[in-house]
Design a protein around this motif. Structure first.
Motif, short mmCIF file in Angstrom:
data_model
loop_
_atom_site.label_atom_id
_atom_site.label_comp_id
_atom_site.label_asym_id
_atom_site.label_seq_id
_atom_site.Cartn_x
_atom_site.Cartn_y
_atom_site.Cartn_z
N ARG A 55 0.88 -1.36 -0.02
CA ARG A 55 -0.01 -0.12 0.10
C ARG A 55 0.95 1.35 -0.02
NH1 ARG A 55 -5.53 1.24 -0.53
NH2 ARG A 55 -6.08 -0.84 0.59
N LYS A 56 1.86 1.45 0.51
CA LYS A 56 2.73 2.52 0.77
C LYS A 56 3.45 2.57 -0.55
CE LYS A 56 4.04 2.44 5.78
NZ LYS A 56 5.03 2.15 6.66
N ALA A 57 3.98 1.60 -1.27
CA ALA A 57 4.37 1.54 -2.76
C ALA A 57 3.35 2.13 -3.41
CB ALA A 57 4.78 0.20 -3.10
N TRP A 58 2.08 1.76 -3.50
CA TRP A 58 1.07 2.18 -4.19
C TRP A 58 0.94 3.86 -3.88
CZ3 TRP A 58 -4.02 4.03 -3.06
CH2 TRP A 58 -4.83 4.17 -4.43
N PHE A 59 0.90 4.22 -2.84
CA PHE A 59 0.75 5.62 -2.67
C PHE A 59 2.00 6.32 -3.18
CE2 PHE A 59 -1.75 4.90 1.48
CZ PHE A 59 -2.69 5.18 0.88
#
Length: 143
Positions: A55-59
């Motif tokens: 999720r952090k990589a997506w953000f």
């Protein structure tokens, strides 16, 4: 269904909106049961558990703000399980792109009451597609 359950689930969805716009992957994960099953817009076809690092990589794949809006929210509660459905808008700018995109999609969320607290157990987001032979995602639809 109690009015309190309905209010708490609506608050949980509101907190989810805030976490999305603030890029808070940890807050999103705290809302979910460990065995979450999610059918999101991003591959793969099914996600098992809330993967904070993914999720952090997506953000991080977006520049500028992330706009996230939930509209026409309906909540149904039965005992220790509940579900909601809504229309959801996502708008942001992918890194390297000159302009933001806007996408409306359909969201259904399943909840379980765990130790007296509502938690997200299932997420299903979908985008309609044109059945005119192009099979293109209908990214231009708006409520």
């Amino acid at each position: 269904m109690t009015e309190q359950d309905d209010k708490r689930i609506r608050a949980l969805i509101s907190e989810r909106v805030t976490a999305m716009t603030e890029r808070d992957a940890d807050a999103l994960a705290r809302q979910c049961v460990p065995d979450l099953l999610a059918f999101t817009l991003a591959p793969p076809l099914a996600h098992h558990g809330e993967d904070v690092e993914a999720r952090k990589a997506w953000f991080a794949s977006f520049d500028g703000p992330i706009e996230y809006e939930v509209r026409d929210l309906e909540v149904t509660v039965g005992g220790d399980v509940a579900y909601s459905h809504s229309l959801t808008r996502l708008s942001t700018t992918p890194k390297g792109m000159p302009q933001p995109f806007e996408l409306w999609f359909r969201s259904t969320t399943g909840f379980r009451k765990v130790d007296g607290e509502w938690r997200i157990a299932h997420v299903h987001d979908s985008t309609p597609f044109y059945m005119d032979g192009t099979m293109s995602a209908a990214l231009d639809l708006k409520p």
